[in-house]
Design a protein around this motif. Sequence first.
Motif, mmCIF file in Angstrom:
data_model
loop_
_atom_site.group_PDB
_atom_site.id
_atom_site.type_symbol
_atom_site.label_atom_id
_atom_site.label_comp_id
_atom_site.label_asym_id
_atom_site.label_seq_id
_atom_site.Cartn_x
_atom_site.Cartn_y
_atom_site.Cartn_z
ATOM 1 N N THR A 1 54.839 1.827 123.042
ATOM 2 C CA THR A 1 54.902 0.805 123.418
ATOM 3 C C THR A 1 52.954 0.707 124.164
ATOM 4 O OG1 THR A 1 56.669 -0.568 123.200
ATOM 5 C CG2 THR A 1 55.417 -1.205 125.133
ATOM 6 N N ILE A 2 53.653 1.866 125.466
ATOM 7 C CA ILE A 2 52.293 1.981 125.578
ATOM 8 C C ILE A 2 51.366 2.627 125.555
ATOM 9 C CG2 ILE A 2 51.148 3.498 128.105
ATOM 10 C CD1 ILE A 2 54.242 3.767 128.582
ATOM 11 N N MET A 3 50.406 1.982 125.043
ATOM 12 C CA MET A 3 49.061 1.866 124.388
ATOM 13 C C MET A 3 48.106 2.063 125.156
ATOM 14 S SD MET A 3 47.106 -0.683 122.160
ATOM 15 C CE MET A 3 44.882 -0.859 123.520
ATOM 16 N N ALA A 4 47.329 2.804 125.864
ATOM 17 C CA ALA A 4 46.655 3.678 127.306
ATOM 18 C C ALA A 4 47.097 3.371 128.154
ATOM 19 C CB ALA A 4 45.182 2.757 126.291
ATOM 20 N N TRP A 5 46.939 4.537 129.020
ATOM 21 C CA TRP A 5 46.640 4.950 129.765
ATOM 22 C C TRP A 5 45.153 4.648 130.730
ATOM 23 C CZ3 TRP A 5 50.996 5.183 132.466
ATOM 24 C CH2 TRP A 5 52.373 5.710 131.976
ATOM 25 N N GLU A 6 44.583 4.061 131.426
ATOM 26 C CA GLU A 6 43.296 3.707 132.411
ATOM 27 C C GLU A 6 43.506 4.201 133.496
ATOM 28 O OE1 GLU A 6 40.378 0.293 133.117
ATOM 29 O OE2 GLU A 6 42.527 -0.289 132.432
ATOM 30 N N PHE A 7 42.452 5.005 133.686
ATOM 31 C CA PHE A 7 42.661 6.073 135.130
ATOM 32 C C PHE A 7 42.720 5.315 136.292
ATOM 33 C CE2 PHE A 7 39.805 8.572 132.187
ATOM 34 C CZ PHE A 7 40.342 10.077 132.079
ATOM 35 N N GLY A 8 42.458 4.071 136.210
ATOM 36 C CA GLY A 8 42.261 2.992 137.702
ATOM 37 C C GLY A 8 41.790 1.224 136.981
ATOM 38 N N ASN A 9 41.974 0.359 138.058
ATOM 39 C CA ASN A 9 40.608 -0.462 137.543
ATOM 40 C C ASN A 9 39.966 -0.588 138.060
ATOM 41 O OD1 ASN A 9 40.520 -3.709 137.357
ATOM 42 N ND2 ASN A 9 41.122 -3.485 139.594
ATOM 43 N N GLU A 10 38.615 -0.679 137.307
ATOM 44 C CA GLU A 10 37.488 -1.094 138.625
ATOM 45 C C GLU A 10 37.206 -0.060 139.128
ATOM 46 O OE1 GLU A 10 37.458 -4.836 139.888
ATOM 47 O OE2 GLU A 10 37.519 -6.063 137.075
ATOM 48 N N LEU A 11 37.508 1.364 139.098
ATOM 49 C CA LEU A 11 36.645 2.482 139.912
ATOM 50 C C LEU A 11 35.359 2.647 139.770
ATOM 51 C CD1 LEU A 11 40.133 5.056 139.206
ATOM 52 C CD2 LEU A 11 39.355 3.429 140.469
ATOM 53 N N GLU A 12 34.867 2.013 141.144
ATOM 54 C CA GLU A 12 33.129 2.081 141.095
ATOM 55 C C GLU A 12 33.065 3.975 141.526
ATOM 56 O OE1 GLU A 12 31.439 -0.735 141.158
ATOM 57 O OE2 GLU A 12 32.785 -0.991 139.802
ATOM 58 N N GLY A 13 33.647 4.830 141.287
ATOM 59 C CA GLY A 13 32.968 6.319 141.742
ATOM 60 C C GLY A 13 33.064 7.506 140.914
ATOM 61 N N MET A 14 33.557 6.829 139.967
ATOM 62 C CA MET A 14 33.564 7.987 138.820
ATOM 63 C C MET A 14 32.541 9.233 138.523
ATOM 64 S SD MET A 14 37.036 6.308 136.363
ATOM 65 C CE MET A 14 35.487 4.566 135.499
ATOM 66 N N THR A 15 32.617 10.671 138.337
ATOM 67 C CA THR A 15 32.032 11.503 138.243
ATOM 68 C C THR A 15 32.084 11.798 136.717
ATOM 69 O OG1 THR A 15 33.210 13.860 139.417
ATOM 70 C CG2 THR A 15 31.526 11.455 140.623
ATOM 71 N N LEU A 16 31.241 12.688 136.113
ATOM 72 C CA LEU A 16 31.652 13.229 134.670
ATOM 73 C C LEU A 16 32.860 13.908 135.256
ATOM 74 C CD1 LEU A 16 31.248 12.744 131.658
ATOM 75 C CD2 LEU A 16 29.415 14.128 131.763
ATOM 76 N N ASP A 17 32.373 15.165 136.164
ATOM 77 C CA ASP A 17 33.604 15.838 136.077
ATOM 78 C C ASP A 17 34.676 15.428 136.275
ATOM 79 O OD1 ASP A 17 33.591 18.599 137.001
ATOM 80 O OD2 ASP A 17 35.004 18.011 138.691
#
Length: 836
Positions: A205-221
């Motif tokens: 039922t849980i198709m996907a986990w999203e790191f967070g909603n509209e995260l603005e500061g994500m880095t590639l690492d």
Amino acid sequence: MTRKAQPHAIPRWASLAAVVLALSLAPPAHASPAPTDPARFVTRSDSRLTLDGKPFRFAGTNIYWLGLDENVGGVAYPTFFRIRDALDTAKAMGMTVVRSHMLASTGNPLSILPSKEAGFNDAAFATVDYAIAYAGSIGLRLILPLTDEWAYYHGGHRDFTEPYGLPPEAFYTDERVIADYQAYAEHVMRRVNPLTGRAYNADPTIMAWEFGNELEGMTLDWINRNAAAFRTWAPRQLIAAGRRFDIDADTLAAPGVDIVDVHYYPPTAERVAADAATVTGAGKVYLAGEYASTAATKELLTPLAANRDVTGMLSWSLFGHHDRNGFVQHDDGFTLHYPGDDARMRAAVEAQAAFAAQVSPATGRPARVGPPLITQVDKRGGLNELRWRGAAGAAGYVVERARHGRWSAAHQGLLTDNQTPWIDPEATGEVSYRVVPVDRDGRRGTPSEPVRVTGSQVALVDPLQTTDLADGHANVTITPAAAVAAGEAWLSWSRPGLRRARFDVAGRPRIKVQVSDDGSTWRTVRHESGDGRVTAETEHESTGGQVTAEIEGAGHVRVVWSGGGGLTRATLWSADPAPVSAPPAAPAALTPAPGARDVLGTPAFTWSPSPGASFYTLTVSEHADLSDPVLTATAITGTEHRPPEQLEPGVTYSWRVTAVNAAGRTSGAVSSFATRPLPASPAVVDDFTGYADSAQLAAAYPGNPGGDPITPSLLPGQGMRLDYTLGGAGYAGVTRTFSPALDVWGQHGLELRLARTGAPAKITVQFVTGGVYFEHTLDAAPDGVVRVPFTAFDHPSWAGAGPLDLTRFEQLSFYAGGGPGTGTLTVGQVTAYPAP
């Protein structure tokens, strides 16, 4: 009813046997479009999703509050009915995926992780467990963000940095913070749902986990580290990431990210198609995780349905029925109700349903809608006033009444969820009611259970989704199926003049019914079980069905029970608290005041209240004897009515209000007023003569802070010059606010003198009246005078709907859009011009 601002009773699931009871309580109300095997995972194949080896595309919506709500009585756990109803509503629209922020939460005493110091609050999973289990039972898939860029009531990533005294951006760099976030994510993913027997990370039922909603500061690492951890904890589920209004390049580069989520306020088909091409070109799955529901049109969605790069579109945001009557309301301007509160929302619903049918066609015939639930029958001036809890997928309702066993409609046409409470203007004496839902195809659904009242009775129905209606309780646990006892439990209700009580029972609990005159001293009363046995002042083991008791005027009743099973509903009958024996007093006209002149075309008619009135009828006519009325409105329960259409300008009208109750009707005196004539000359909005220099003009017309660069300057004797450079934002604009607001009532439209040089650009003229936005876009600015009638202006797709109140012309804006490139727009005198 006013809800208490307190947490609802938190369910505690005793065993997996509760699954059958909980999920069989309300079977799916609608057939699933493109039904899928819920035991199968959605998988990714390059830039596409698949299910059972077939392409998986979807229409979806955001139901952000499923785990923890803010919209009914303050922050509290949503009732199981509201969870179920909202998911059923999404299903009725043909949607197959729901995104929900609040199935994971932090920083609130009711959240999963109230604080680092407090640790996990596993009791907060009760609503989450149910939402996931119920969504799976009706074939819906879920996308679950685990935190948020924004610090709303459900928490966000600052909850992980603040315990260390760190700034928000440390969420992406500090090792302690990253470890805490990952511990939280792992705890959620490994949660075993007692309703399904599956861990969340093993539930398709849980198709996907999203790191967070509209995260603005994500880095590639940061993305790579968390994607690797998520893949370890939830190897068969997908990983989503996205920022707010554009594409984060790092999400395209990260090999562990499956889905890139982009948000739009507003969307355009061109922008969505371009973003989808960028995302799929990088080998990722594209979806619009949020877009303004107000922008949902067939013009937007039809080309996107044909675009295979667009895997899914999820509108913001869906709300279902309130527990008592009507809908749950929200105030962000993008609230979506089914089938729609007004013409604009109905069109948005239809567009989303059409998109759903295009990307995931339905198979089979939808099941019957319903049943609704009558929650209250009150008396208003001796007439019956009904409230009912709506049914997901209902386009409208028929209230039926019966006196001697034969049902007939109590009104013409269909009533909507926004027309409850509803007054029956005719029935007095003993009568039964039921509410029949009708679906969008005109098919009648399953009716509500009947409720019968006498001419001197009112009724309250408590479906026991919360303990909010009760006067007191102890040892009660609310589950989706029943209110069950933890040991010996009791619930009490306080209603003046109680006459009778009925309790619907599941299982075989031991029950006794007690009454009290003061709420503290209780005596057990004779009650009758569903098996026909009558018990006097003793505890009785019910065999299921119903338990009824005659109360004979006590002010308090309680039911005490223990053992297996529980209560599913309480229905209480009590005496009419304000019986009437004579017609109401005559109401007096207040506004428009008698003899008033220059009244605007949609006046608010107000009058004095009439004690004992059930409702009022308003009659408006161009004749003193009220013949040939231009407006007749009835069943008005308040003392104000604003007509839906404008009255004719420059006309003298007569009007009268009649108060009605069960004993008769009384009319007030006839009053008269004259409406304002239409203006014959234009009204100046801005002629640019009142500014000393360019600095003063620039102060009056500041640029939009989110737009591209734009500089206003004064051209003495000519107007305003706007020099703009269109780039990343794609628009540049300035806005003037009028204080006080201008009154341009009765004018036909706006007249302006425009000239443009430089890069081609679309010119948008926008204004605000009474807090409501309107705009019109010119594909090219003409070199000369342009007239735009007010009827050509529409609400922007990102804004809410509302009336055009030209008595409060509050803002005027000019936008250049398109590009890229530089250009100049000259705006000369702006006037509101009269009708030809």
